[in-house]
Enzyme design. Sequence first.
Site, PDB file in Angstrom:
ATOM      1  N   GLN A 100       0.840  -1.197   0.000  1.00 11.80           N
ATOM      2  CA  GLN A 100       0.000   0.000   0.000  1.00 11.80           C
ATOM      3  C   GLN A 100       0.875   1.247   0.000  1.00 11.80           C
ATOM      4  O   GLN A 100       0.377   2.358  -0.084  1.00 11.80           O
ATOM      5  CB  GLN A 100      -0.898   0.008   1.248  1.00 11.80           C
ATOM      6  N   ASN A 101       2.188   1.038   0.122  1.00 10.60           N
ATOM      7  CA  ASN A 101       3.102   2.184   0.203  1.00 10.60           C
ATOM      8  C   ASN A 101       3.420   2.734  -1.181  1.00 10.60           C
ATOM      9  O   ASN A 101       3.569   1.974  -2.133  1.00 10.60           O
ATOM     10  CB  ASN A 101       4.397   1.773   0.910  1.00 10.60           C
ATOM     11  N   ASP A 103       6.082   4.855  -1.575  1.00 14.01           N
ATOM     12  CA  ASP A 103       7.431   5.427  -1.482  1.00 14.01           C
ATOM     13  C   ASP A 103       8.465   4.745  -2.377  1.00 14.01           C
ATOM     14  O   ASP A 103       9.589   5.239  -2.528  1.00 14.01           O
ATOM     15  CB  ASP A 103       7.918   5.417  -0.023  1.00 14.01           C
ATOM     16  N   HIS A 118      -1.533   1.275  -4.345  1.00 14.51           N
ATOM     17  CA  HIS A 118      -1.869   2.703  -4.193  1.00 14.51           C
ATOM     18  C   HIS A 118      -1.005   3.597  -5.080  1.00 14.51           C
ATOM     19  O   HIS A 118      -1.015   4.810  -4.929  1.00 14.51           O
ATOM     20  CB  HIS A 118      -1.744   3.128  -2.720  1.00 14.51           C
ATOM     21  N   THR A 187       0.542  -2.906   8.610  1.00 15.54           N
ATOM     22  CA  THR A 187      -0.659  -2.236   8.086  1.00 15.54           C
ATOM     23  C   THR A 187      -1.741  -2.243   9.152  1.00 15.54           C
ATOM     24  O   THR A 187      -1.863  -3.192   9.926  1.00 15.54           O
ATOM     25  CB  THR A 187      -1.124  -2.855   6.745  1.00 15.54           C
TER      26      THR A 187
END
Length: 241
Positions: A100-101, A103, A118, A187
């Site tokens: 879900q990161n 970065d 994401h 998470t």
Amino acid sequence: MEKTARIRSRISNASSIAVLTGAGISADSGVPTFRGQDGLWRNFKAEELATPDAFRRDPGLVWEWYNWRREIIATKNPNAAHHALVKLERHAQSFILITQNVDGLHGKAGSKNITEIHGNIWKTRCTACGDISHNFDVPISILPHCKKCNGLLRPHIVWFGESLDPADIKQSMDALHTCEVLLVIGTSGIVQLAASFISAAKGAGAYVVEINIEETPNSYLVDEVLAGRASDVVPLLVNRD
Ligand code: APR
């Protein structure tokens, strides 16, 4: 058998492994979370800027905020947990890392089969032609335009109020339905998705392990809970060689 050893043995005997990661794995690299004081920028909350409405109203402001986040993330490096997952992938017959990161730290560490559900802060998407490209400029020029059609570029990120890419969901669900082990790392379960991913894997018979510094709404769904920081715990689960 001691819990960590038991989990390590389940992992090393599994032919297919899925991993779901969230902000907690990057917290150990110093990436600030969305929520809380360190996520604030000029008194805006992420929920006020990471939206299609905010971008329609003021794309320059949204890009300024992303420049601030890119500047911070550019200085961060993968930690021992990211590196342990690279090693895990190398030894597994079948491996998928669902994150879900945004970065990009899993990719920076060397993980290969990553689904960034994401999106990724280092990618842009053209609002006109849909072209997706890497862009590592810090700062990015405001406003950035598409090299192919000159349309306005936006971050390639799933914003609040937007849907995930159905292809990513399908790929993730297919993997979750067939994995023997699922690791859920850092998470919170604030977002419903983690719970539905865990249920999909559990329903298909996977052995599910949660690694988190605290209990989450998902803890009761899983087979084992390992309490601790991702960068301490995840390396213990991967066989040393
Ligand atoms: N090691 C392991 N877990 C940790 C660590 C750590 N060092 N530090 C924090 N955690 C845990 C917290 O206990 C929490 O359960 O990581 C979790 C982080 O939760 P969130 O900040 O809600 O992050 P995440 O689950 O990734 O959020 C999902 O929500 O805001 C949206 O799009 C954003 O991708 C994000 C999504």
